[in-house]
Design a protein around this motif. Structure first.
Motif, PDB file in Angstrom:
ATOM      1  N   VAL A  68       0.389 -12.654   7.539  1.00  0.00           N
ATOM      2  CA  VAL A  68       0.755 -11.273   7.843  1.00  0.00           C
ATOM      3  C   VAL A  68       0.238 -10.902   9.230  1.00  0.00           C
ATOM      4  CG1 VAL A  68       0.551  -8.861   7.135  1.00  0.00           C
ATOM      5  CG2 VAL A  68       0.665 -10.665   5.403  1.00  0.00           C
ATOM      6  N   ILE A  69       1.106 -10.343  10.034  1.00  0.00           N
ATOM      7  CA  ILE A  69       0.701  -9.893  11.357  1.00  0.00           C
ATOM      8  C   ILE A  69       0.373  -8.403  11.322  1.00  0.00           C
ATOM      9  CG2 ILE A  69       2.121 -11.635  12.496  1.00  0.00           C
ATOM     10  CD1 ILE A  69       4.169  -9.508  13.088  1.00  0.00           C
ATOM     11  N   LYS A  70      -0.422  -7.978  12.280  1.00  0.00           N
ATOM     12  CA  LYS A  70      -0.623  -6.542  12.467  1.00  0.00           C
ATOM     13  C   LYS A  70       0.644  -6.007  13.122  1.00  0.00           C
ATOM     14  CE  LYS A  70      -5.658  -6.571  12.841  1.00  0.00           C
ATOM     15  NZ  LYS A  70      -6.820  -6.241  13.725  1.00  0.00           N
ATOM     16  N   ALA A  71       1.497  -5.421  12.318  1.00  0.00           N
ATOM     17  CA  ALA A  71       2.865  -5.137  12.760  1.00  0.00           C
ATOM     18  C   ALA A  71       3.156  -3.665  12.995  1.00  0.00           C
ATOM     19  CB  ALA A  71       3.854  -5.685  11.724  1.00  0.00           C
ATOM     20  N   ARG A  72       2.187  -2.803  12.757  1.00  0.00           N
ATOM     21  CA  ARG A  72       2.411  -1.358  12.876  1.00  0.00           C
ATOM     22  C   ARG A  72       1.732  -0.852  14.142  1.00  0.00           C
ATOM     23  NH1 ARG A  72       0.032   3.172   8.898  1.00  0.00           N
ATOM     24  NH2 ARG A  72       1.545   4.842   9.243  1.00  0.00           N
ATOM     25  N   HIS A 154      -1.825  -2.378  13.629  1.00  0.00           N
ATOM     26  CA  HIS A 154      -2.416  -2.130  12.313  1.00  0.00           C
ATOM     27  C   HIS A 154      -1.724  -2.983  11.249  1.00  0.00           C
ATOM     28  CE1 HIS A 154      -4.661   1.623  13.403  1.00  0.00           C
ATOM     29  NE2 HIS A 154      -3.800   1.567  14.412  1.00  0.00           N
ATOM     30  N   ILE A 155      -2.483  -3.314  10.176  1.00  0.00           N
ATOM     31  CA  ILE A 155      -1.901  -4.005   9.029  1.00  0.00           C
ATOM     32  C   ILE A 155      -0.839  -3.093   8.408  1.00  0.00           C
ATOM     33  CG2 ILE A 155      -2.357  -4.796   6.673  1.00  0.00           C
ATOM     34  CD1 ILE A 155      -3.329  -6.789   8.658  1.00  0.00           C
ATOM     35  N   PRO A 156       0.380  -3.609   8.185  1.00  0.00           N
ATOM     36  CA  PRO A 156       1.473  -2.760   7.667  1.00  0.00           C
ATOM     37  C   PRO A 156       1.444  -2.635   6.150  1.00  0.00           C
ATOM     38  CG  PRO A 156       2.300  -4.958   8.118  1.00  0.00           C
ATOM     39  CD  PRO A 156       0.841  -4.980   8.494  1.00  0.00           C
ATOM     40  N   LEU A 157       0.527  -1.828   5.644  1.00  0.00           N
ATOM     41  CA  LEU A 157       0.465  -1.640   4.190  1.00  0.00           C
ATOM     42  C   LEU A 157       1.771  -1.045   3.674  1.00  0.00           C
ATOM     43  CD1 LEU A 157      -3.123  -0.182   3.647  1.00  0.00           C
ATOM     44  CD2 LEU A 157      -2.356  -2.543   3.328  1.00  0.00           C
ATOM     45  N   PRO A 158       2.180  -1.414   2.469  1.00  0.00           N
ATOM     46  CA  PRO A 158       3.398  -0.831   1.890  1.00  0.00           C
ATOM     47  C   PRO A 158       3.317   0.691   1.823  1.00  0.00           C
ATOM     48  CG  PRO A 158       2.654  -2.706   0.587  1.00  0.00           C
ATOM     49  CD  PRO A 158       1.575  -2.419   1.580  1.00  0.00           C
ATOM     50  N   PRO A 159       4.418   1.382   2.039  1.00  0.00           N
ATOM     51  CA  PRO A 159       4.386   2.852   2.082  1.00  0.00           C
ATOM     52  C   PRO A 159       3.915   3.500   0.792  1.00  0.00           C
ATOM     53  CG  PRO A 159       6.656   1.994   2.129  1.00  0.00           C
ATOM     54  CD  PRO A 159       5.751   0.839   2.352  1.00  0.00           C
ATOM     55  N   TYR A 160       4.105   2.836  -0.359  1.00  0.00           N
ATOM     56  CA  TYR A 160       3.718   3.468  -1.621  1.00  0.00           C
ATOM     57  C   TYR A 160       2.200   3.558  -1.791  1.00  0.00           C
ATOM     58  CZ  TYR A 160       3.790  -1.510  -2.892  1.00  0.00           C
ATOM     59  OH  TYR A 160       3.607  -2.870  -2.904  1.00  0.00           O
ATOM     60  N   ALA A 183       4.882 -12.684   8.989  1.00  0.00           N
ATOM     61  CA  ALA A 183       5.211 -11.777   7.890  1.00  0.00           C
ATOM     62  C   ALA A 183       4.739 -10.364   8.200  1.00  0.00           C
ATOM     63  CB  ALA A 183       4.571 -12.255   6.592  1.00  0.00           C
ATOM     64  N   VAL A 184       5.492  -9.383   7.716  1.00  0.00           N
ATOM     65  CA  VAL A 184       5.047  -7.989   7.814  1.00  0.00           C
ATOM     66  C   VAL A 184       4.738  -7.419   6.435  1.00  0.00           C
ATOM     67  CG1 VAL A 184       6.297  -7.638   9.958  1.00  0.00           C
ATOM     68  CG2 VAL A 184       7.398  -7.016   7.812  1.00  0.00           C
ATOM     69  N   ALA A 185       4.788  -8.264   5.425  1.00  0.00           N
ATOM     70  CA  ALA A 185       4.328  -7.920   4.079  1.00  0.00           C
ATOM     71  C   ALA A 185       3.758  -9.198   3.474  1.00  0.00           C
ATOM     72  CB  ALA A 185       5.473  -7.381   3.224  1.00  0.00           C
ATOM     73  N   ALA A 186       2.732  -9.055   2.666  1.00  0.00           N
ATOM     74  CA  ALA A 186       2.070 -10.230   2.101  1.00  0.00           C
ATOM     75  C   ALA A 186       2.850 -10.804   0.927  1.00  0.00           C
ATOM     76  CB  ALA A 186       0.666  -9.855   1.640  1.00  0.00           C
TER      77      ALA A 186
END
Length: 341
Positions: A68-72, A154-160, A183-186
């Protein structure tokens, strides 16, 4: 007239918001594990650290080694307005597919920290944008871009999860064996392993790796009622030849996660070792190569709950989810796990 299995609304279920995990349990293998044995049609409620007691000895285990990349990223337009960008994936010729929160047009420049700029070069459907990243006026190669992201993004945590990422997510939202940035989600089924449990897994089973760079499209809701009309998002994948050789054999296969499942099943159907995977598994398109699945609990009406239903049927899936809610399982990316045998 479409069947219930083909109706998006037929995959809905009611989940109290308190069941959505916003942080993992510690240690990670203390998570709950629901085991469903299809041969005996029985459910068992265990802990993840018990998983090796249930995996048959003669299976080949496949994992996704994407990282997972820091994608945000947060920046500002050349007009001065604040803007948020979510990296999705690399395209050809140093161009990148992204989501941008805020209005942009072709030619819009977005400035980030560390001297990084994004220039919008194309507007696509569904909020997707094609950009070029530049620093000091020059295009940036992918790995240099990833180094900059590591510093400023930033780590792209899921919006939920409805929270901002923190330092702990840099470790928690990453598989132990992650290797290939993209990846942008684990691949969340992998997140339950502690180092000790993973070492035990390696000692007792043959492990094989594939790479599928999970994209932001994994959270995209289905917007049509007939699931057969849904356009599945695509994600970049690669299968090493030694992993393909095992898949071309006849040994039983266990997939650690839905991303592994889709990649293997795409390979089974196409024979392709790399490219773009856009396979949609559901009860009318069932697995041909994967025998067993470890997965988390997924969003209502999502392609992922439909993938689970491709293994055990829609009604059984929804009944098991009701049972999980009854026993207070934690749902989604940082939640508990389910093993289908």
């Amino acid at each position: 007239m479409i069947s219930n299995d083909e109706q998006t609304s037929s995959y809905d279920y009611e989940l109290p918001s308190s069941f959505i995990a916003t942080h993992p349990v510690y240690p990670r293998d203390e998570a709950k594990l629901l085991v469903y044995d299809r041969a005996t049609d029985t459910l068992s409620h265990k802990q993840f650290k018990d998983i090796l007691k249930f995996i048959p000895k003669n299976v080949e285990i496949f994992l996704n080694d994407t990282k997972v990349i820091k994608a945000r990223l947060f920046g500002k337009k050349n007009s001065g307005g604040k803007i948020e960008l979510l990296f999705n994936k690399a395209l050809k010729d140093d161009k990148y597919l992204v989501f941008i929160k805020g209005r942009v047009k072709i030619g819009t420049q977005i400035e980030f920290d560390d001297g990084l700029f994004a220039v919008v070069v194309e507007l696509l459907d569904d909020g997707l944008r094609v950009v070029e990243f530049k620093k000091e006026g020059k295009d940036i190669a992918f790995f240099e871009l990833m180094e900059i992201f590591e510093k400023i993004a930033h780590i792209p945590l899921p919006p939920y999860m409805q929270r901002e990422d923190d330092k702990s997510d840099e470790i928690d939202y990453q598989p132990l064996f992650a290797q290939n940035f993209g990846a942008v989600a684990a691949p969340t089924a992998s997140l339950h392993f502690t180092q000790e449990l993973f070492d035990e897994l390696q000692t007792n089973y043959k492990l094989h790796y594939i790479t599928l760079h999970v994209g932001a499209g994994t959270f995209k809701p289905i917007e049509v009622e007939n699931i057969l009309e849904h356009t599945m998002h695509s994600e970049s994948f690669h299968i090493p030849q030694n992993s393909a050789d095992v898949l071309n054999g006849d040994k039983k296969v266990m997939a650690i996660g839905t991303t592994v499942t889709r990649t293997i099943e795409y390979f089974k159907r196409t024979g392709e070792l790399s490219g773009e995977c856009n396979l949609f598994l559901h009860p009318n398109n069932t697995p041909k190569r994967v025998d067993m699945l470890l997965t988390n609990f997924h969003l209502p009406k999502s392609t992922l709950i439909m993938l689970v239903a491709s293994f055990i049927g829609r009604e059984k899936t929804l009944n098991i989810y009701k049972e999980a809610i009854k026993h207070h399982y934690r749902f989604f990316s940082y939640g508990d796990a389910m093993l289908i045998l």
